[in-house]
Design a protein around this motif. Structure first.
Motif, PDB file in Angstrom:
ATOM      1  N   TRP A 285       0.829  -1.205   0.000  1.00 16.17           N
ATOM      2  CA  TRP A 285       0.000   0.000   0.000  1.00 16.17           C
ATOM      3  C   TRP A 285       0.866   1.259   0.000  1.00 16.17           C
ATOM      4  CZ3 TRP A 285      -4.766   0.169  -1.416  1.00 16.17           C
ATOM      5  CH2 TRP A 285      -5.628  -0.916  -1.196  1.00 16.17           C
ATOM      6  N   PHE A 286       2.015   1.191   0.637  1.00 13.35           N
ATOM      7  CA  PHE A 286       2.928   2.340   0.650  1.00 13.35           C
ATOM      8  C   PHE A 286       3.449   2.635  -0.759  1.00 13.35           C
ATOM      9  CE2 PHE A 286       7.296   4.020   1.111  1.00 13.35           C
ATOM     10  CZ  PHE A 286       7.001   5.210   1.763  1.00 13.35           C
ATOM     11  N   LEU A 287       3.778   1.581  -1.520  1.00  8.19           N
ATOM     12  CA  LEU A 287       4.221   1.783  -2.900  1.00  8.19           C
ATOM     13  C   LEU A 287       3.113   2.427  -3.737  1.00  8.19           C
ATOM     14  CD1 LEU A 287       6.110  -1.561  -3.695  1.00  8.19           C
ATOM     15  CD2 LEU A 287       7.099   0.653  -3.094  1.00  8.19           C
ATOM     16  N   ALA A 288       1.891   1.933  -3.568  1.00  7.54           N
ATOM     17  CA  ALA A 288       0.776   2.509  -4.317  1.00  7.54           C
ATOM     18  C   ALA A 288       0.551   3.966  -3.932  1.00  7.54           C
ATOM     19  CB  ALA A 288      -0.488   1.686  -4.074  1.00  7.54           C
ATOM     20  N   ALA A 289       0.688   4.275  -2.641  1.00 10.44           N
ATOM     21  CA  ALA A 289       0.476   5.648  -2.188  1.00 10.44           C
ATOM     22  C   ALA A 289       1.533   6.587  -2.756  1.00 10.44           C
ATOM     23  CB  ALA A 289       0.491   5.695  -0.659  1.00 10.44           C
ATOM     24  N   ILE A 290       2.772   6.127  -2.846  1.00 10.70           N
ATOM     25  CA  ILE A 290       3.824   6.971  -3.407  1.00 10.70           C
ATOM     26  C   ILE A 290       3.489   7.373  -4.841  1.00 10.70           C
ATOM     27  CG2 ILE A 290       6.235   6.986  -4.159  1.00 10.70           C
ATOM     28  CD1 ILE A 290       6.943   5.307  -1.778  1.00 10.70           C
ATOM     29  N   ALA A 291       3.014   6.411  -5.633  1.00  9.70           N
ATOM     30  CA  ALA A 291       2.688   6.706  -7.026  1.00  9.70           C
ATOM     31  C   ALA A 291       1.474   7.622  -7.136  1.00  9.70           C
ATOM     32  CB  ALA A 291       2.448   5.403  -7.791  1.00  9.70           C
ATOM     33  N   VAL A 292       0.429   7.353  -6.357  1.00  9.33           N
ATOM     34  CA  VAL A 292      -0.804   8.144  -6.457  1.00  9.33           C
ATOM     35  C   VAL A 292      -0.583   9.564  -5.949  1.00  9.33           C
ATOM     36  CG1 VAL A 292      -3.173   8.343  -5.611  1.00  9.33           C
ATOM     37  CG2 VAL A 292      -2.287   6.111  -6.319  1.00  9.33           C
ATOM     38  N   LEU A 293       0.196   9.726  -4.885  1.00  9.24           N
ATOM     39  CA  LEU A 293       0.412  11.048  -4.307  1.00  9.24           C
ATOM     40  C   LEU A 293       1.239  11.959  -5.197  1.00  9.24           C
ATOM     41  CD1 LEU A 293       0.990  10.215  -0.530  1.00  9.24           C
ATOM     42  CD2 LEU A 293      -1.018  11.254  -1.590  1.00  9.24           C
ATOM     43  N   GLN A 294       1.843  11.416  -6.246  1.00 10.28           N
ATOM     44  CA  GLN A 294       2.569  12.278  -7.184  1.00 10.28           C
ATOM     45  C   GLN A 294       1.629  13.285  -7.841  1.00 10.28           C
ATOM     46  OE1 GLN A 294       5.994  12.203  -7.583  1.00 10.28           O
ATOM     47  NE2 GLN A 294       5.818  10.746  -5.884  1.00 10.28           N
ATOM     48  N   VAL A 295       0.364  12.899  -8.034  1.00 14.19           N
ATOM     49  CA  VAL A 295      -0.583  13.794  -8.708  1.00 14.19           C
ATOM     50  C   VAL A 295      -0.856  15.038  -7.875  1.00 14.19           C
ATOM     51  CG1 VAL A 295      -2.879  13.975  -9.720  1.00 14.19           C
ATOM     52  CG2 VAL A 295      -1.583  11.858  -9.966  1.00 14.19           C
ATOM     53  N   PRO A 296      -1.327  14.926  -6.619  1.00  9.05           N
ATOM     54  CA  PRO A 296      -1.542  16.164  -5.852  1.00  9.05           C
ATOM     55  C   PRO A 296      -0.259  16.886  -5.481  1.00  9.05           C
ATOM     56  CG  PRO A 296      -1.911  14.237  -4.469  1.00  9.05           C
ATOM     57  CD  PRO A 296      -1.749  13.737  -5.871  1.00  9.05           C
ATOM     58  N   LEU A 297       0.834  16.141  -5.287  1.00  9.53           N
ATOM     59  CA  LEU A 297       2.097  16.780  -4.919  1.00  9.53           C
ATOM     60  C   LEU A 297       2.585  17.717  -6.018  1.00  9.53           C
ATOM     61  CD1 LEU A 297       4.591  17.092  -3.103  1.00  9.53           C
ATOM     62  CD2 LEU A 297       5.538  15.056  -4.206  1.00  9.53           C
ATOM     63  N   TRP A 298       2.643  17.218  -7.260  1.00 10.24           N
ATOM     64  CA  TRP A 298       3.127  18.048  -8.351  1.00 10.24           C
ATOM     65  C   TRP A 298       2.110  19.100  -8.743  1.00 10.24           C
ATOM     66  CZ3 TRP A 298       7.923  18.593  -9.990  1.00 10.24           C
ATOM     67  CH2 TRP A 298       8.836  17.600  -9.662  1.00 10.24           C
ATOM     68  N   ALA A 299       0.841  18.827  -8.515  1.00  9.17           N
ATOM     69  CA  ALA A 299      -0.162  19.870  -8.748  1.00  9.17           C
ATOM     70  C   ALA A 299       0.080  21.053  -7.823  1.00  9.17           C
ATOM     71  CB  ALA A 299      -1.565  19.302  -8.552  1.00  9.17           C
ATOM     72  N   ALA A 300       0.382  20.769  -6.553  1.00 12.33           N
ATOM     73  CA  ALA A 300       0.670  21.842  -5.605  1.00 12.33           C
ATOM     74  C   ALA A 300       1.942  22.593  -5.984  1.00 12.33           C
ATOM     75  CB  ALA A 300       0.788  21.264  -4.195  1.00 12.33           C
ATOM     76  N   ILE A 301       2.949  21.869  -6.448  1.00 15.15           N
ATOM     77  CA  ILE A 301       4.202  22.518  -6.841  1.00 15.15           C
ATOM     78  C   ILE A 301       3.977  23.430  -8.043  1.00 15.15           C
ATOM     79  CG2 ILE A 301       6.504  22.092  -7.784  1.00 15.15           C
ATOM     80  CD1 ILE A 301       6.619  19.552  -6.112  1.00 15.15           C
ATOM     81  N   VAL A 302       3.238  22.940  -9.033  1.00 13.43           N
ATOM     82  CA  VAL A 302       2.980  23.752 -10.235  1.00 13.43           C
ATOM     83  C   VAL A 302       2.175  24.992  -9.873  1.00 13.43           C
ATOM     84  CG1 VAL A 302       1.769  23.783 -12.443  1.00 13.43           C
ATOM     85  CG2 VAL A 302       3.173  21.814 -11.825  1.00 13.43           C
ATOM     86  N   ILE A 303       1.166  24.851  -9.018  1.00 15.77           N
ATOM     87  CA  ILE A 303       0.362  26.003  -8.607  1.00 15.77           C
ATOM     88  C   ILE A 303       1.215  27.012  -7.849  1.00 15.77           C
ATOM     89  CG2 ILE A 303      -1.540  26.725  -7.114  1.00 15.77           C
ATOM     90  CD1 ILE A 303      -2.919  24.077  -7.784  1.00 15.77           C
ATOM     91  N   TYR A 304       2.094  26.531  -6.994  1.00 14.38           N
ATOM     92  CA  TYR A 304       2.949  27.430  -6.211  1.00 14.38           C
ATOM     93  C   TYR A 304       3.915  28.212  -7.094  1.00 14.38           C
ATOM     94  CZ  TYR A 304       6.582  28.884  -2.928  1.00 14.38           C
ATOM     95  OH  TYR A 304       7.493  29.617  -2.216  1.00 14.38           O
TER      96      TYR A 304
END
Length: 726
Positions: A607-626
């Motif tokens: 589940w940790f591996l899956a979370a790392i991949a899925v969390l890339q979407v909101p993480l990079w969205a926040a970086i791009v917005i910032y």
């Protein structure tokens, strides 16, 4: 280097340049006709061109294009980064500047040696190990011949459209699976999430290649080592020989295991029944085979598509030679017909089971490799005008044909195994690695003549299938890094990736490695791909705009796509994948091997591996917005981050110029959000016969002379097809 005094123009010329940029480029068209200009070579922005950053005149925005999608606020223009093409690609008379074309020649992106190399590379990527051992068992388990119905439906309405979509994204932009999201920057994390899923898969995929190499080398022995029991095995007392001279019908083998089964579990994998006390240390023999697998992949990728394209001639074509050879041999064996009937006999009630449709979708994704990123990567090395429409159809059909051919071949030989063993076909069929390394070697061991030859051919086929897919998966990760860091030496990137891949793969060659493989396969490369593909289609169709994307494809390929592609992209694929993802979450049960349930710690790691991949979407969205500048509030930052950047579009300056002029034919697709979207609609143009009005039809012979056409109010479309296409 041209001096500034000779390379610049006066202020009046600069204004005329801005006003004339939208004119037709007749000089460029003449050069293209004469063959003096290669317009199909995408380019990168050279270092010198990036240094020629200039502040644009704010008044030129209205003179150049009245298009909100390509304009920026006046307060942003002074800090606008340089585009990916030279800053002055157009001369005063509306032509592509010689300096821009010189930059294009010196910094062009590498391309395939021929269109056939691209096609064969895609076939080698899509036709992999999953076609040989996953499809036959999946089809047998989910309705046999009836499984082909949901599989073909999924292929037509999800697999093929998504394959073509990713091809178009890569070829139009000449970017890998991360940089391609310049089209919708806020979704950049989709590319990184796909890259992580790809990396998770390729780490254990190369271990399967290592096991194949182990069997391949063992096949050259005088006596195949898995055909006879070895007294040194722990389970030697419960073993029976799998060789051809053993007549299993004369004694009771209940409670015993075949030598091929024990050989795989104890001699090759040294598998343990539980990982509660750890996974153990890597086996040195498999470690060497794993090293050899990564050395082969590294050598193929070292020079990019120039070398991998040549290898594709072998990795794509040789497996068909072996499959046909084994098929001819298999159908001539006793009991082959029973095995084939088990494979194709339909179980119609299975069509009403949701798990059957779920299996069809997962098999389609795993087989075609859609949603992972290699398709975008491969097509990014195409010439801009390459006909990927034709290639997408060919590859999807070849993949289905190969799966069905492999199923008949495998089950014909398994039918013979069941006949020789005195068992039912159901009892000799295994899933996954068991089918490739237990059931099939067991069947080959019973061949009366030269079983070593057929063993070598079979494992060489598995090796080429695995190498073809592993090269594409690894190449996807390499391309992402090379796109982000273009100054890094490619051979250093390839070497570093392969070294990390080898070290990561050592965990799978331990006694508990197969359990780790199951966990990574399910959590690292399974349901998260459905989520990534869903966001991918939503970003293209509902944020960038389906009409805009279809227009981009029309400019690139010169064809207008039918409603079939639009409906599948905008509605069917997102809806079905959301349902499949929810179904996978709702029906999740803890993973287990037989009666052994995997420990919670191992499942938690998955589940940790899956979370790392899925969390890339909101993480990079926040970086791009910032990172959005000159925005007064959060809403403006979000709106700015969903607009395509200057880097999106054709890389070649000539293509980019023509693309911008092509866009101006329908500027409302860029100024209006609703115009970007596509919604099926009934044509408003009605045609009827005056002679039938008021229930007073004319005689037939008179009607032929007096019949006229009456239409509704004037409309911009003249036919139903044009209205649907638009």
């Amino acid at each position: 280097m041209v001096k500034k005094s000779s390379g610049s123009v006066s202020e009046g010329d600069h204004q005329r340049n801005n006003m004339d940029r939208g004119r037709s480029n007749t000089a460029f068209e003449q050069e293209e006709d004469d063959g003096r200009l290669s317009s199909s070579t995408p380019v990168r922005n050279p270092p010198k061109a990036r240094q020629r950053q200039q502040v644009r005149d704010p008044s030129s925005a209205n003179n150049e294009f009245n298009n909100a999608a390509f304009e920026q606020d006046d307060d942003q223009q002074s800090i606008t980064p340089p585009p990916p093409y030279p800053s002055e690609p157009i001369t005063a008379d509306g032509q592509v500047s010689p300096m821009a074309m010189e930059d294009a020649k010196t910094t062009e992106r590498e391309t395939w040696g021929s269109p056939l190399e691209f096609l064969l590379s895609c076939i080698a990527m899509s036709v992999g190990l999953g076609n040989v051992w996953r499809f036959p068992y999946t089809a047998y388990k989910n309705g046999g011949g009836a499984f082909l119905i949901p599989y073909i439906i999924v292929l037509l309405f999800i697999g093929k459209p998504l394959y073509f979509l990713e091809m178009a994204m890569g070829q139009f932009s000449s970017y890998g699976s991360v940089k391609v999201w310049e089209i919708v920057p806020i979704l950049k994390g989709v590319g990184y999430g796909q890259a992580l899923a790809t990396w998770f898969v390729v780490t254990y995929y190369c271990v399967l290649i290592a096991i194949t190499l182990f069997y391949f080398f063992s096949s050259f022995q005088t006596i195949l080592p898995w055909t006879v029991c070895d007294l040194s095995w722990l389970s030697a007392d419960n073993c029976y020989n799998s060789s051809a001279d053993t007549n299993l019908t004369t004694f009771n083998i209940s409670g015993l295991k075949s030598s091929s089964d024990i050989y795989f579990r104890e001699e090759v994998m040294k598998k343990m029944d539980s990982i509660d006390d750890g996974i153990g240390l890597p086996d040195w023999k498999l470690s060497l085979c794993l090293l050899l697998a990564w050395i082969i992949i590294c050598a193929i990728l070292m020079k990019g598509v120039a070398s991998s394209g040549k290898v594709a001639y072998f990795t794509a074509l040789f497996p068909y030679v072996v499959l046909v050879t084994l098929l001819v041999r298999g159908v001539t064996l006793e009991g082959a017909s029973d095995g084939i009937l088990y494979f194709i006999r339909p179980d119609w009630p299975k069509l009403l089971d949701a798990s059957t449709w779920y299996a069809a979708v997962t098999q389609c994704f795993f087989s075609l490799s859609v949603g992972f990123g290699p398709i975008v990567m491969f097509s990014s090395y195409n010439p801009f005008r390459h006909n990927i429409y034709r290639d997408a159809v060919i590859i999807s059909l070849m993949d289905t044909f190969t799966s069905f051919l492999a199923g008949i071949t495998i089950f014909s030989i398994l039918g013979n195994l069941a006949h020789e063993s005195g068992k039912n076909v159901t009892d000799v069929v295994s899933a996954g690695t068991g089918l490739a390394f237990v059931s099939y070697p067991d069947a080959i061991a019973k061949f009366q003549y030269v079983p070593q030859f057929f063993a070598v051919m079979f494992f060489l086929m598995l090796l080429t299938l695995g190498i073809g897919s592993a090269v594409s998966l690894t190449g996807c990760v390499v391309t992402i890094i090379c796109d982000d860091f273009p100054h890094w030496k490619r051979w250093l990137v390839v070497t570093g990736i392969c070294l990390i891949g080898f070290i990561s793969g050592l965990v799978y060659v331990t006694p508990g490695g197969l359990i780790v493989l199951d966990i990574v396969d399910y959590f690292g490369g399974g349901f998260i791909i459905f989520l990534m593909a869903t966001i991918e289609t939503i970003g293209i169709c509902w944020i960038y705009g389906l009409n805009r994307f279809v227009r981009d494809i029309e400019f690139m390929l010169g064809i207008k796509l039918s409603a079939y592609w639009k409906i599948t992209w905008a509605y069917i694929i997102p809806a079905v994948l959301v349902f499949i993802f929810c179904y996978a979450m709702g029906t999740y049960t803890p993973l287990k091997d037989g009666d052994y349930v995997y420990p919670a710690a191992a499942t938690g790691a998955g589940w940790f591996l899956a979370a790392i991949a899925v969390l890339q979407v909101p993480l990079w969205a926040a970086i791009v917005i910032y990172r959005q500048e000159n925005c007064s509030n959060l809403f403006e930052r979000i709106m700015s981050s969903i607009k395509q950047t200057d880097h999106w579009g054709p890389k070649n300056p000539a293509h980019r110029l023509e693309w911008k002029k092509f866009q101006m034919e329908k500027p409302h697709h860029h100024t209006s959000y609703s115009a970007r979207l596509w919604v099926p609609k009934i044509p408003s143009r009605m045609t009827y016969d005056v002679s039938t009005c008021n229930n007073n039809p004319l005689p037939a012979k008179d009607a032929s002379h007096q019949r006229t056409k009456v239409t509704s109010a004037p409309h911009s479309r003249s036919t139903f097809e044009n209205e649907i296409a638009d």
